[in-house]
Design a protein around this motif. Structure first.
Motif, PDB file in Angstrom:
ATOM      1  N   UNK A  57       0.916  -1.253  -0.029  1.00  0.00           N
ATOM      2  CA  UNK A  57      -0.133   0.147  -0.002  1.00  0.00           C
ATOM      3  C   UNK A  57       0.801   1.132  -0.020  1.00  0.00           C
ATOM      4  N   UNK A  58       0.642   1.979  -0.777  1.00  0.00           N
ATOM      5  CA  UNK A  58       1.253   3.560  -0.881  1.00  0.00           C
ATOM      6  C   UNK A  58       0.291   4.711  -0.239  1.00  0.00           C
ATOM      7  N   UNK A  59       0.953   5.200   0.768  1.00  0.00           N
ATOM      8  CA  UNK A  59       0.163   6.336   1.338  1.00  0.00           C
ATOM      9  C   UNK A  59       0.855   7.560   0.887  1.00  0.00           C
ATOM     10  N   UNK A  60       0.295   8.624   0.330  1.00  0.00           N
ATOM     11  CA  UNK A  60       0.837   9.595  -0.346  1.00  0.00           C
ATOM     12  C   UNK A  60       0.103  10.825   0.181  1.00  0.00           C
ATOM     13  N   UNK A  61       0.874  11.711   1.019  1.00  0.00           N
ATOM     14  CA  UNK A  61       0.214  12.815   1.558  1.00  0.00           C
ATOM     15  C   UNK A  61       0.955  14.244   1.289  1.00  0.00           C
ATOM     16  N   UNK A  62       0.274  15.205   1.533  1.00  0.00           N
ATOM     17  CA  UNK A  62       0.941  16.717   1.191  1.00  0.00           C
ATOM     18  C   UNK A  62       1.716  17.262   2.407  1.00  0.00           C
ATOM     19  N   UNK A  80      -1.350  -0.331  11.549  1.00  0.00           N
ATOM     20  CA  UNK A  80      -2.402  -1.041  10.729  1.00  0.00           C
ATOM     21  C   UNK A  80      -1.680  -2.118   9.716  1.00  0.00           C
ATOM     22  N   UNK A  81      -0.415  -1.468   9.227  1.00  0.00           N
ATOM     23  CA  UNK A  81       0.112  -2.190   8.054  1.00  0.00           C
ATOM     24  C   UNK A  81       0.779  -3.306   8.674  1.00  0.00           C
ATOM     25  N   UNK A  82       1.586  -3.393   9.946  1.00  0.00           N
ATOM     26  CA  UNK A  82       2.148  -4.409  10.686  1.00  0.00           C
ATOM     27  C   UNK A  82       0.916  -5.373  11.096  1.00  0.00           C
ATOM     28  N   UNK A  83      -0.087  -5.007  11.442  1.00  0.00           N
ATOM     29  CA  UNK A  83      -0.983  -6.046  11.740  1.00  0.00           C
ATOM     30  C   UNK A  83      -1.736  -6.691  10.597  1.00  0.00           C
ATOM     31  N   UNK A  84      -1.875  -5.998   9.602  1.00  0.00           N
ATOM     32  CA  UNK A  84      -2.441  -6.628   8.239  1.00  0.00           C
ATOM     33  C   UNK A  84      -1.296  -7.153   7.451  1.00  0.00           C
ATOM     34  N   UNK A  85      -0.082  -7.373   7.674  1.00  0.00           N
ATOM     35  CA  UNK A  85       0.954  -7.722   6.838  1.00  0.00           C
ATOM     36  C   UNK A  85       0.924  -7.122   5.412  1.00  0.00           C
ATOM     37  N   UNK A  86       1.140  -5.954   5.661  1.00  0.00           N
ATOM     38  CA  UNK A  86       0.921  -4.855   4.507  1.00  0.00           C
ATOM     39  C   UNK A  86       2.615  -4.242   4.435  1.00  0.00           C
ATOM     40  N   UNK A  87       2.942  -4.074   3.302  1.00  0.00           N
ATOM     41  CA  UNK A  87       4.119  -3.627   2.956  1.00  0.00           C
ATOM     42  C   UNK A  87       3.782  -1.986   2.741  1.00  0.00           C
TER      43      UNK A  87
END
Length: 339
Positions: A57-62, A80-87
């Motif tokens: 998942x890419x998180x892109x902010x301003x 959330x990423x750690x819990x969901x097995x997300x890079x």
């Protein structure tokens, strides 16, 4: 999915029920720099980690470099990423065109989902449309409550800034304020300008917008000081970010002003300022929750087809006031960097 556009009056708060039983844990976090890509991993995560296939998942902010508000969002996203097995790939840039380029980079990397802020929606819409056309699910958070549906996003997590501003205006009226300077640290950022517009709408007195450069705190301080010296009738300074609020307290002192300071958003230092009385209150939009829900929602969508709000309503994470009456309860979490 029904993508019809509801009127503002039909918007409502959607309560999110987490479908996975989990114990949240905080991940280590370092401040981001605009435009630099970093792959985040969270350490010390407790039991409950998903066994679903790894996704990116890419998180892109301003985010503006140095604004601690975004560290809190990032911590929520990391948890959330750690819990969901997300890079998790986190990038940021306050320039709308540059932020759009970061979205394009995510598309080119064929990520499994994108979480994006729409602070400058016109600059973002073309590239966001490309992501949607490429079949990448996109959710919005923090900025873009008026634009997420128009741009084809699945969900939105954040605060209705106009509603929050109106609430601040009404609170200021109840406190007896007569004239307010609303300090905008980034001209053209729709969420910030909506906040000040809301303050004006809800306030019974007079408001005036004061534009400053939020990337240059000495300049912010001198600009606010000059304004207070020029107009001693200003009895409240309302800022839109915690670092600006803390700077404003010094400007009040430098300007020999009797004005009080209130603000949107929190950090650990600002909680202490509420406790010592140098800042009257803050509006908390729960940035940790925004970051967490943005990532977790994409995991839920990929693995169970869920989307919050039925695709027609935002999930509201604020506003909530923090003042002397409840700051002690918030201080414990702020000390951890999660409020």
């Amino acid at each position: 999915m029904n993508r019809s556009l509801p009127s503002r009056s039909r918007r409502f708060t959607v309560l999110v029920a987490m479908t996975a039983s989990t114990v949240l844990a905080l991940a280590g976090c370092s401040s981001s720099s605009g435009g630099k890509k970093s792959e985040e991993s969270a350490g010390g995560v407790s039991a409950g980690k998903a066994t679903t296939p790894r996704m990116t998942i890419a998180m892109i902010t301003h985010a503006v470099p140095g604004d601690t508000f975004w560290d809190t969002i990032r911590k929520g996203a990391q948890a959330a990423a750690a819990k969901d097995n997300v890079k998790l790939i986190y990038t940021s840039d306050p320039n709308g065109g540059n932020q759009a380029n970061l979205v394009q980079n995510a598309i080119d990397q064929k990520v499994d989902g994108i979480a994006v802020t729409l602070a400058k929606p016109d600059a973002m819409k073309g590239t966001v449309a490309k992501a949607v056309q490429a079949g990448i699910p996109v959710v919005g958070f923090n900025s873009g409550v008026d634009d997420w549906q128009k741009q084809g996003l699945l969900e939105y997590f954040g605060q209705d800034e106009t509603v929050a501003g109106e609430a601040v205006g009404k609170k200021l009226s109840s406190l007896g304020a007569k004239k307010v300077a609303c300090v905008i640290q980034e001209q053209g950022q729709v969420a910030l300008e909506a906040r000040c517009a809301g303050v004006k709408k809800g306030f019974s007195g007079t408001t005036e917008n004061l534009f400053v450069n939020g990337a240059d705190m000495p300049s912010v301080q001198s600009t606010i000081t000059a304004k207070l010296k020029q107009d001693p009738s200003i009895d409240y300074v309302v800022t839109l970010a915690a670092p600006v609020a803390l700077t404003a307290t010094q400007a009040v002192s430098d300007g020999d002003s009797k004005a009080k300071v209130a603000t949107f958003d929190l950090n650990k230092q600002l909680v202490k300022a509420i406790q010592d009385g140098s800042i009257q209150f803050a509006v908390d939009q729960q940035p940790y929750l925004q970051g967490y829900l943005a990532v977790d929602s994409l995991w839920l969508y990929k693995n169970n087809g869920n989307y919050s709000g039925g695709g027609v309503a935002p999930v509201l994470t604020g506003p909530a006031f923090v003042d002397e009456s409840n700051v002690a309860a918030v201080a414990t979490f702020a000390a951890k960097g999660t409020r």
